[in-house]
Design an enzyme around this catalytic site. Structure first.
Site, short mmCIF file in Angstrom:
data_model
loop_
_atom_site.label_atom_id
_atom_site.label_comp_id
_atom_site.label_asym_id
_atom_site.label_seq_id
_atom_site.Cartn_x
_atom_site.Cartn_y
_atom_site.Cartn_z
N CYS A 108 42.13 37.93 -18.69
CA CYS A 108 43.73 37.68 -18.44
C CYS A 108 44.21 36.66 -17.64
O CYS A 108 44.92 35.91 -17.72
CB CYS A 108 44.45 38.95 -18.20
SG CYS A 108 43.70 39.90 -16.84
N ASP A 315 52.74 37.95 -20.50
CA ASP A 315 51.78 38.72 -20.22
C ASP A 315 50.71 38.39 -21.52
O ASP A 315 50.90 38.24 -22.69
CB ASP A 315 52.37 40.24 -20.47
CG ASP A 315 51.30 41.21 -20.33
OD1 ASP A 315 50.05 40.92 -20.33
OD2 ASP A 315 51.64 42.27 -20.33
N HIS A 317 48.03 40.26 -22.25
CA HIS A 317 47.35 41.57 -22.72
C HIS A 317 47.84 41.90 -24.07
O HIS A 317 48.15 43.13 -24.23
CB HIS A 317 47.67 42.59 -21.82
CG HIS A 317 47.18 42.42 -20.29
ND1 HIS A 317 48.09 41.68 -19.23
CD2 HIS A 317 46.16 42.59 -19.67
CE1 HIS A 317 47.36 41.59 -18.16
NE2 HIS A 317 46.12 42.12 -18.20
#
Length: 434
Positions: A108, A315, A317
């Site tokens: 990430c 993000d 993820h």
């Protein structure tokens, strides 16, 4: 980690196609301004413009089913595989192909680093005001930037290349990265691949000890005029000495190499110190802003702006399938832009380890950034970081990085670990584990 253990680990993440639509809150009905990478939007009247600005940012997420990363990565060597991507030839060296074929669960922060670097390249080639529209033909430069980040070992800024630099930082494949480590990875990746990526051609400066040195940046970004290189070792050129003495005198620098400036910081011990909040937010207002790398323990986000005391972020993820170049030579970019409402988090929930990013295309941009820092950051009693004119006398001499040299026989680069041993990567700058 054995193949069986890795397969078991990956099964935990491979099917996590996380869509956040059901969990997102709409922006509140407020008269407050929203700041996104140096641009302001009035939420009440410019919401569609705001969402368009956010969706234009390149969004890099976890991917799966790409070419397996090698268990052991050797030096980058000259081969025939990269000619179509960076104009010259290089590769990752001997490939074992037994490593992970996905970065889900560990990549990430690398993805966030890619997003910050991609934003710098967009500002360099297309400008901050460039916008992206779905299924609309984009400039050739946009496609060229996007192809630099495809998950292939022969693409300049792929997950494979970043993993190579991570090994030099002491990070094995599959380990977590913190903001400072990724900053160093980006730095050495740009330096070592400069020979093969002359089109992007960025100077990169990562601050040390919370201090940005104007003199060092001017020395690195001011390109010497023809003939000056012969005498550079004797004394600083007149234009460089004058430029470091005075601010806003861009005419003194004959040519400026576009600058990617990264400032790793620790803004508290276990949580962010509230005294830094206003200064941190001010950085997103600067026209040079590339946002910030950070997040929560073991969860990295790319912060691009704020509304009140909430940070707006992209993000990484979400696990998506690897996308490659099509027969037409173009990349289907639909999965490289976040088309959902952006996510927000309270700034007080931010882990104190962060890395701020800035881009200065011209010397006047850097001079303006210095003025803004002096006005908005250095006014505080407890400063977020320092900006000094001269190179500190107790520091080792600053030597601008030189472009790597490759012989016609395909000589290898210097091993990345040799370069990185000169840096003391303090654990203070890492995302904390829980």
């Amino acid at each position: 980690m054995t193949a069986g253990e890795w397969s078991q680990f990956m099964s935990k993440y491979e099917n996590q196609i996380i869509l956040f639509t059901d969990y997102l809150e709409e922006f509140p009905d407020t008269d407050e301004l929203v700041w996104i990478l140096g641009k302001q939007h009035l939420l009440k009247t410019e919401k569609s413009k705001l969402l368009s600005d956010i969706s234009a940012r390149l969004w890099f997420t976890y991917r799966r089913k790409f070419s397996p990363l090698p268990e052991v990565i050797n030096d980058i060597t000259e081969t025939s595989e990269l000619a179509d991507h960076c104009g010259k030839e290089f590769d990752l060296g001997e490939q074992r192909g037994t490593g992970p074929s996905s970065d889900a669960g560990w990549g990430c922060m690398l993805r966030c680093g890619q997003m910050m670097l991609a934003q710098a390249l967009i500002c360099r080639h297309l400008g901050r005001d460039w916008t992206w529209e779905r299924q609309k033909e984009q400039p050739r430069e946009y496609q060229r930037i996007l192809q630099c980040f495809l998950d292939r070992k022969d693409c300049c800024y792929s997950i494979h290349q970043m993993a190579q630099m991570g090994v030099g930082e002491g990070k094995s494949i599959g380990e977590w990265f913190g903001p400072n480590t990724v900053a160093q990875v980006i730095k050495w990746m740009l330096i070592k691949l400069a020979l093969f990526d002359e089109w992007n051609s960025l100077a990169v400066y990562v601050s040390m000890d919370n201090t940005v040195v104007i003199e060092d940046i001017k020395k690195m970004c001011c390109v010497l005029p023809v003939g000056a290189a012969d005498t550079a070792g004797e004394s600083p050129p007149d234009f460089l000495a004058a430029s470091s003495e005075s601010k806003g005198t861009s005419a003194l620098c004959p040519a400026w190499k576009p600058l990617l400036l990264i400032v790793p910081l620790r803004l508290g011990i276990n949580q962010i110190n509230p005294v830094y909040i206003e200064a941190f937010k001010e950085c997103f207002k600067m026209p040079q802003s590339l946002g910030a790398l950070g997040g929560k323990p073991n969860n990295a986000y790319y912060f691009i702006g704020f509304l009140g005391d909430e940070l707006i972020f992209l993000d990484p993820h979400t696990t998506q399938t690897f996308v490659d170049t099509e027969e037409s030579g173009l990349v289907d970019d639909q999965t490289f832009h976040c088309l959902q409402s952006p996510q927000r988090m309270s700034i007080l929930n931010l882990d104190p380890s962060v890395a701020l990013g800035f881009f200065c295309k011209e010397e006047k941009d850097f001079d303006n950034w210095c003025s803004l820092v002096q006005k908005e950051i250095l006014k505080e009693n407890l400063r977020m970081f320092e900006l000094v004119q001269k190179h500190p006398s107790h520091w080792p001499p600053f030597v601008p990085p030189a472009k790597p040299e490759v012989t016609t026989t395909g000589a290898e680069f210097i091993d990345s670990t040799e370069q990185l041993e000169d840096f003391d990567l303090e654990e203070d700058f890492e995302i904390l584990s829980v």
